[in-house]
Design a protein around this motif. Sequence first.
Motif, PDB file in Angstrom:
ATOM      1  N   UNK A 179       0.859  -1.184   0.000  1.00  0.00           N
ATOM      2  CA  UNK A 179       0.000   0.000   0.000  1.00  0.00           C
ATOM      3  C   UNK A 179       0.897   1.236   0.000  1.00  0.00           C
ATOM      4  N   UNK A 180       0.917   1.945  -1.124  1.00  0.00           N
ATOM      5  CA  UNK A 180       1.902   3.008  -1.234  1.00  0.00           C
ATOM      6  C   UNK A 180       1.302   4.279  -1.829  1.00  0.00           C
ATOM      7  N   UNK A 181       2.066   5.360  -1.682  1.00  0.00           N
ATOM      8  CA  UNK A 181       1.793   6.616  -2.360  1.00  0.00           C
ATOM      9  C   UNK A 181       2.911   6.861  -3.358  1.00  0.00           C
ATOM     10  N   UNK A 182       2.558   7.305  -4.544  1.00  0.00           N
ATOM     11  CA  UNK A 182       3.512   7.604  -5.611  1.00  0.00           C
ATOM     12  C   UNK A 182       3.688   9.117  -5.710  1.00  0.00           C
ATOM     13  N   UNK A 183       4.921   9.572  -5.852  1.00  0.00           N
ATOM     14  CA  UNK A 183       5.210  10.993  -6.033  1.00  0.00           C
ATOM     15  C   UNK A 183       6.070  11.155  -7.277  1.00  0.00           C
ATOM     16  N   UNK A 184       5.479  11.639  -8.377  1.00  0.00           N
ATOM     17  CA  UNK A 184       6.302  11.950  -9.540  1.00  0.00           C
ATOM     18  C   UNK A 184       6.987  13.289  -9.296  1.00  0.00           C
ATOM     19  N   UNK A 185       8.218  13.410  -9.794  1.00  0.00           N
ATOM     20  CA  UNK A 185       9.010  14.586  -9.447  1.00  0.00           C
ATOM     21  C   UNK A 185       9.560  14.497  -8.043  1.00  0.00           C
ATOM     22  N   UNK A 186       9.649  13.288  -7.507  1.00  0.00           N
ATOM     23  CA  UNK A 186      10.036  13.093  -6.116  1.00  0.00           C
ATOM     24  C   UNK A 186      11.477  13.422  -5.797  1.00  0.00           C
ATOM     25  N   UNK A 187      12.329  13.550  -6.810  1.00  0.00           N
ATOM     26  CA  UNK A 187      13.721  13.904  -6.562  1.00  0.00           C
ATOM     27  C   UNK A 187      13.927  15.410  -6.521  1.00  0.00           C
ATOM     28  N   UNK A 199       2.080   3.185 -11.339  1.00  0.00           N
ATOM     29  CA  UNK A 199       0.803   3.082 -10.625  1.00  0.00           C
ATOM     30  C   UNK A 199       0.286   1.657 -10.777  1.00  0.00           C
ATOM     31  N   UNK A 200       0.445   0.869  -9.741  1.00  0.00           N
ATOM     32  CA  UNK A 200       0.026  -0.537  -9.750  1.00  0.00           C
ATOM     33  C   UNK A 200      -1.056  -0.749  -8.703  1.00  0.00           C
ATOM     34  N   UNK A 201      -1.616  -1.955  -8.683  1.00  0.00           N
ATOM     35  CA  UNK A 201      -2.584  -2.313  -7.651  1.00  0.00           C
ATOM     36  C   UNK A 201      -1.982  -2.061  -6.274  1.00  0.00           C
ATOM     37  N   UNK A 202      -2.780  -1.523  -5.366  1.00  0.00           N
ATOM     38  CA  UNK A 202      -2.287  -1.199  -4.039  1.00  0.00           C
ATOM     39  C   UNK A 202      -1.782   0.224  -3.909  1.00  0.00           C
ATOM     40  N   UNK A 203      -1.876   1.014  -4.978  1.00  0.00           N
ATOM     41  CA  UNK A 203      -1.508   2.425  -4.904  1.00  0.00           C
ATOM     42  C   UNK A 203      -2.663   3.205  -4.299  1.00  0.00           C
ATOM     43  N   UNK A 204      -2.447   3.788  -3.134  1.00  0.00           N
ATOM     44  CA  UNK A 204      -3.497   4.525  -2.445  1.00  0.00           C
ATOM     45  C   UNK A 204      -3.649   5.944  -2.966  1.00  0.00           C
ATOM     46  N   UNK A 205      -2.532   6.512  -3.419  1.00  0.00           N
ATOM     47  CA  UNK A 205      -2.576   7.887  -3.883  1.00  0.00           C
ATOM     48  C   UNK A 205      -1.415   8.203  -4.795  1.00  0.00           C
ATOM     49  N   UNK A 206      -1.607   9.202  -5.648  1.00  0.00           N
ATOM     50  CA  UNK A 206      -0.586   9.653  -6.591  1.00  0.00           C
ATOM     51  C   UNK A 206      -0.468  11.165  -6.483  1.00  0.00           C
ATOM     52  N   UNK A 207       0.749  11.648  -6.326  1.00  0.00           N
ATOM     53  CA  UNK A 207       1.053  13.063  -6.511  1.00  0.00           C
ATOM     54  C   UNK A 207       1.740  13.209  -7.860  1.00  0.00           C
ATOM     55  N   UNK A 208       1.120  13.962  -8.764  1.00  0.00           N
ATOM     56  CA  UNK A 208       1.768  14.187 -10.054  1.00  0.00           C
ATOM     57  C   UNK A 208       2.342  15.603 -10.059  1.00  0.00           C
ATOM     58  N   UNK A 228      -3.725   4.581 -13.401  1.00  0.00           N
ATOM     59  CA  UNK A 228      -4.568   4.575 -12.206  1.00  0.00           C
ATOM     60  C   UNK A 228      -5.921   3.939 -12.509  1.00  0.00           C
ATOM     61  N   UNK A 229      -6.466   4.261 -13.663  1.00  0.00           N
ATOM     62  CA  UNK A 229      -7.743   3.671 -14.077  1.00  0.00           C
ATOM     63  C   UNK A 229      -7.641   2.162 -14.179  1.00  0.00           C
ATOM     64  N   UNK A 230      -6.522   1.681 -14.697  1.00  0.00           N
ATOM     65  CA  UNK A 230      -6.352   0.245 -14.923  1.00  0.00           C
ATOM     66  C   UNK A 230      -6.333  -0.556 -13.621  1.00  0.00           C
TER      67      UNK A 230
END
Length: 319
Positions: A1-9, A68-77, A108-110
């Motif tokens: 269960x994770x959060x994704x942050x694009x631009x995270x660096x 963005x895979x199954x178990x992604x709770x949130x995405x910051x783009x 995310x839709x998938x």
Amino acid sequence: MRIVVTGGAGFLGSRVIRALLAARGRKEGLPAFESILSVDLAPCPVEDPRVSSLVGDVAEPGFAARVVEAGTLGVYHLAAVLSGQSEAEFDVGMRVNLDGTRALLEAARATGEAPRFVFASSVAVFGGEMPEVVPETLAPMPASSYGAAKAMGELLVNDYSRRGFVDGRVCRLPTIVVRPGKPNSAASSFASGIIREPLAGVASNLPVPRETRLWLSSPDAVVGNLVHAMAVEGARIGPWRTLNLPGVCVTAGAMLESLARVGGAAARALVREEPEERVARIVCSWPGDFDVARPLALGFTRDGDFDGVVRQYRDEFVR
């Protein structure tokens, strides 16, 4: 269960990651994530066992599905090609800012899980004639390719939310001041430069007229609002998921006055005033003040005044 942050660096993304880690288990409404995945063209500088990095380009075919895979709770783009480069390199800007956003939304839709999706937009979606204070209902009319791509991204996030593919929140960010480090390709980069460089004893330039109004926020206020955006319930935001994040309205001249008060006359003397038409054409098309009653009612916050913004940077970064 994770959060994704694009631009995270990057500067903003890495601060968002640190703030998320600090808020985990403490911030009401924040998804109960176990890990954070930073996605960028470089590894994330945050050293924490809960943080991992995936290096790559979100617009590359197939890459978003790894993000963005199954178990992604949130995405910051947060990843984007900034305003100056987007104007100079149209194809690059559209590929990253529009195609990359669509690819992440499709990933995310998938999943079929409708993760929360925080999209960092910009006041650059506006242009043309505007009222003194921009209401929430004002239609975007971008005067730059960067603004156009962000406006299209906003519509995508809203429609994917309407369809139940994601639980979106569009955050139109004020110009973030003061950013540490070197100038970037944003047309608004000078807004940090006229504070950051003089406080370091380095000359800088104000390329727009003193009376130019800017909608500004400190990094701390923006990061706090982005964390809150992930935590607030979508039902409270309502069917239109776009929010003008709170900022402070400051003229370029008033910014220099704050520099003098906080940094002294010697720092103020290091700022020259030489017009740059390319920068002014973009920046002067942006609005300088917003009605933010709804975001404030939802729990978003803003800086008290610009002197405090300058002091925040001085106290953290000036040695």
